[in-house]
Design a protein around this motif. Sequence first.
Motif, PDB file in Angstrom:
ATOM      1  N   GLY A  93      17.000  31.119   1.961  1.00  0.00           N
ATOM      2  CA  GLY A  93      17.262  32.429   1.673  1.00  0.00           C
ATOM      3  C   GLY A  93      17.428  33.274   2.741  1.00  0.00           C
ATOM      4  N   THR A  94      17.453  32.764   3.994  1.00  0.00           N
ATOM      5  CA  THR A  94      17.556  33.522   5.131  1.00  0.00           C
ATOM      6  C   THR A  94      18.788  33.312   5.888  1.00  0.00           C
ATOM      7  N   HIS A  95      19.405  34.474   6.476  1.00  0.00           N
ATOM      8  CA  HIS A  95      20.628  34.041   7.350  1.00  0.00           C
ATOM      9  C   HIS A  95      20.295  33.552   8.659  1.00  0.00           C
ATOM     10  N   MET A  96      21.407  33.341   9.557  1.00  0.00           N
ATOM     11  CA  MET A  96      21.219  32.619  10.659  1.00  0.00           C
ATOM     12  C   MET A  96      20.510  33.350  11.956  1.00  0.00           C
ATOM     13  N   GLY A  97      20.282  34.711  11.430  1.00  0.00           N
ATOM     14  CA  GLY A  97      19.355  35.221  12.566  1.00  0.00           C
ATOM     15  C   GLY A  97      17.766  35.263  12.259  1.00  0.00           C
ATOM     16  N   HIS A  98      17.596  34.762  11.239  1.00  0.00           N
ATOM     17  CA  HIS A  98      16.086  34.859  10.692  1.00  0.00           C
ATOM     18  C   HIS A  98      15.779  33.169  10.450  1.00  0.00           C
ATOM     19  N   THR A  99      16.676  32.352   9.825  1.00  0.00           N
ATOM     20  CA  THR A  99      16.301  31.174   9.244  1.00  0.00           C
ATOM     21  C   THR A  99      15.853  30.089  10.685  1.00  0.00           C
ATOM     22  N   PRO A 100      14.751  29.120  10.140  1.00  0.00           N
ATOM     23  CA  PRO A 100      13.959  28.619  11.146  1.00  0.00           C
ATOM     24  C   PRO A 100      14.732  27.441  11.909  1.00  0.00           C
ATOM     25  N   VAL A 101      15.850  26.660  11.073  1.00  0.00           N
ATOM     26  CA  VAL A 101      16.638  25.543  11.829  1.00  0.00           C
ATOM     27  C   VAL A 101      17.899  26.056  12.207  1.00  0.00           C
ATOM     28  N   ARG A 102      18.257  26.475  13.656  1.00  0.00           N
ATOM     29  CA  ARG A 102      19.463  26.775  13.979  1.00  0.00           C
ATOM     30  C   ARG A 102      20.227  25.512  14.927  1.00  0.00           C
ATOM     31  N   ARG A 103      19.354  24.798  15.382  1.00  0.00           N
ATOM     32  CA  ARG A 103      20.060  23.792  16.175  1.00  0.00           C
ATOM     33  C   ARG A 103      20.521  22.548  15.247  1.00  0.00           C
ATOM     34  N   ASN A 104      21.857  21.954  15.600  1.00  0.00           N
ATOM     35  CA  ASN A 104      22.474  21.155  14.875  1.00  0.00           C
ATOM     36  C   ASN A 104      22.112  19.550  15.204  1.00  0.00           C
ATOM     37  N   SER A 105      21.267  19.289  16.025  1.00  0.00           N
ATOM     38  CA  SER A 105      20.993  17.919  16.565  1.00  0.00           C
ATOM     39  C   SER A 105      20.387  16.900  15.584  1.00  0.00           C
ATOM     40  N   GLY A 106      20.055  17.373  14.270  1.00  0.00           N
ATOM     41  CA  GLY A 106      19.682  16.483  13.415  1.00  0.00           C
ATOM     42  C   GLY A 106      18.414  16.318  12.821  1.00  0.00           C
ATOM     43  N   GLY A 107      17.496  16.541  13.830  1.00  0.00           N
ATOM     44  CA  GLY A 107      15.882  16.048  13.268  1.00  0.00           C
ATOM     45  C   GLY A 107      15.137  17.413  13.768  1.00  0.00           C
ATOM     46  N   VAL A 108      15.797  18.523  13.981  1.00  0.00           N
ATOM     47  CA  VAL A 108      14.917  19.893  14.006  1.00  0.00           C
ATOM     48  C   VAL A 108      14.393  20.139  12.791  1.00  0.00           C
ATOM     49  N   SER A 109      12.947  20.422  12.963  1.00  0.00           N
ATOM     50  CA  SER A 109      12.427  20.480  11.721  1.00  0.00           C
ATOM     51  C   SER A 109      12.004  21.758  11.174  1.00  0.00           C
ATOM     52  N   LEU A 110      12.057  22.239   9.896  1.00  0.00           N
ATOM     53  CA  LEU A 110      11.588  23.313   9.393  1.00  0.00           C
ATOM     54  C   LEU A 110       9.999  23.493   9.600  1.00  0.00           C
ATOM     55  N   GLN A 111       9.585  24.805  10.062  1.00  0.00           N
ATOM     56  CA  GLN A 111       8.289  25.097  10.259  1.00  0.00           C
ATOM     57  C   GLN A 111       7.390  24.760   9.055  1.00  0.00           C
ATOM     58  N   ALA A 112       6.113  24.465   9.413  1.00  0.00           N
ATOM     59  CA  ALA A 112       4.986  24.145   8.378  1.00  0.00           C
ATOM     60  C   ALA A 112       4.990  25.307   7.492  1.00  0.00           C
ATOM     61  N   ASP A 113       5.178  26.680   7.809  1.00  0.00           N
ATOM     62  CA  ASP A 113       5.034  27.736   6.870  1.00  0.00           C
ATOM     63  C   ASP A 113       6.312  28.190   6.434  1.00  0.00           C
ATOM     64  N   SER A 114       7.754  27.393   6.644  1.00  0.00           N
ATOM     65  CA  SER A 114       8.944  27.831   6.124  1.00  0.00           C
ATOM     66  C   SER A 114       8.791  27.527   4.655  1.00  0.00           C
ATOM     67  N   TYR A 115       9.180  28.431   3.826  1.00  0.00           N
ATOM     68  CA  TYR A 115       9.027  28.562   2.376  1.00  0.00           C
ATOM     69  C   TYR A 115      10.297  28.155   1.758  1.00  0.00           C
ATOM     70  N   THR A 116      10.364  27.421   1.015  1.00  0.00           N
ATOM     71  CA  THR A 116      11.671  26.781   0.313  1.00  0.00           C
ATOM     72  C   THR A 116      11.881  27.189  -1.184  1.00  0.00           C
ATOM     73  N   VAL A 117      13.180  27.236  -1.727  1.00  0.00           N
ATOM     74  CA  VAL A 117      13.476  27.306  -3.045  1.00  0.00           C
ATOM     75  C   VAL A 117      12.584  26.428  -3.913  1.00  0.00           C
TER      76      VAL A 117
END
Length: 486
Positions: A93-117
Motif C-alpha cells: 500500500g505504499t508508493h515508490m518513494g516509500h515501498t521497501p523493494v525498489r530494485r528489480n533484480s529479482g530476489g531483493v527481499s521485503l523487510q522483516a517488518d514490512s506489512y502486507t495486505v
Amino acid sequence: MPALPRRRFLELSLAATAVASAACRKGVGPAEAPRPNILYLIVDDLGFDLGCYGSKQVETPHLDQLAAEGMRFTQAYSGCTVCAPARSTLMTGTHMGHTPVRRNSGGVSLQADSYTVAQLLSANGYTCGGFGKWGIADLDTPGVPEKHGFSRFFGYYHQVHAHFYYTDYLIDTGKKVPLPGNQGIYPDLPEGRIPQGPVPSVDPATGRKREFSHYRIVDEMKRFLRENKDHPFFCYAPWTVPHGRLEIPEDDPAWQKYKDRPWSLNARLYAAYVTMLDRHAGEILALLKELGVDSQTAVFFSSDNGAASQYPGELDSTAGLRGGKTSMYEGGLRVPFLVRWPGRVAAGSESDLPIYFPDFLPTAAAIAGIEPKVPQALDGIDLLPELTGAARLPRERKMYWEWNKDHFAPYVVFMQAHRDGKWKIVRNDVSKGWELYDLEADVSESSNLAAAHPEVVERMAAWVAANRVDPPEQVEPDKPAGQKWR
C-alpha cells in the motif's frame, strides 16, 4: 400448538446452537451475510491486448465478460514500470518513494517488518493463498510470502526463476517441488537454452512428459479455492504469463489458434499466451460459480506494468501511449484494471478515476470490513465508494513513481514521475530537467509544457522531494555457485 416435550426441546436447542457455532467459525453470524472473499489476478507485462480495451487482434472473451459484469477503469496505473517494485507497492500500500523493494533484480527481499495486505487480512480471519510469481524475495529471506500472511504460496519466489516455464522445480510454501519431466530441458543455463516457441509436450529425446509450470500453478489455485470455499479467503494470483520466455505447449488450443497468423513468431506466441490466460481466468470464474461463492467474491484483474513489447503493425499493445515497460511515460505505467463483484459493483460500469497499486490494500480492508485496522501512513486510498457507486471520489489526486533503470546495479534513483490531477512531470534521467504534460489534453505526452508552466513544475518537484525517502539496502541474497536464484 402443544408444547414440545422437554427432551425434544433440548435436542432442538442443542442442534441450533451447533449450527450457529459452525456459522460463526466461518465468519457468519445467525443474521450476518458471509464475509466477502477477495481474488486478485495480476498477469505479467500484459498491454492493452484485451477486447474490452479495444484490441481487435487478440481474443479474450472471458476477461471481456468480466469487464461487462463489473467496472472497467480507464486511468489505472501500476505502482512501477517494472515487476518487483510494482508488486511491492501492491502488497504494502505504499508508493515508490516509500515501498521497501525498489530494485528489480529479482530476489531483493521485503523487510522483516514490512506489512502486507495478506498479513492484515490473515490477522482478521482470512485464509490467504498465492499462486504464481512472488518476485519480492528469494527462498530463506525475510520477505518470503509465508512470513507475510500467506498460509500457502505455490509457484516462484525469485522472479528470474519465473522466466522459465519448464523449470525443474517450483516452490510450495518454502519447499521445492520437483517437476521430474522437465529435468535437463535448459542445459547449460544461461547459455544454450532451447529456442523459444511452441514446445512438444513429450520430450522427443527421453519420452518424458514435460510439465508447463503455468498449468500446475492454475491447478493448485483451483485446489485452494475448493478447500477454502466455506470461509473467507484472499486468493492472490500473480500469474507469470505473458512475461518471460515465449514457450507454450504446442498442443495448447491458444497456440493452435494463432500459429498460422501472418505475424512475427513472438507476436503469435504473445497473443497465444494472452488468450490462454483468458481461458484460465474463465475457468476460475466458472469455479467460483460452481462453489457457490461467486456473489460473495470481489475479483480484481490487472497487469503488473505496461507492455514489454508493442508489436507495431501487428498488435500495438500500448494502445498508442508513449513508451512501454521500463519507461515513466504512460505506456510503461498505465495498465488494464477490472473489478467484478456481483450485486455490489454495477455491471457495465466505467470509471475515469486515476488509481494505482497502493490503493489495493486500503480497498481490500474496506471490502473485508476492517478499515480501522489499516496501518497509518499508507499512500493508497480506499476505492470501495467508487466501486459501489456510494460516492464519486475526487479525481484530483497525487501519485508517484521512480526506478533506477538498471536491473542489477546498486539502487540509485534514475527516473521519476509524479501525477497531480491533470498534470504529470517526468524525467527518465534525473540529471536532466523535468518534462511536463497535460494528460487531459495530451495523453500521448507529445507536447512538453515545462517551459510554459515553470511554476507547475516547481510545485510538483517540491512535492516529490518532500514525499520520498531512500529505501533500505537493495541486496540480492547469496546463491549457489553458477545459479541466479536459490
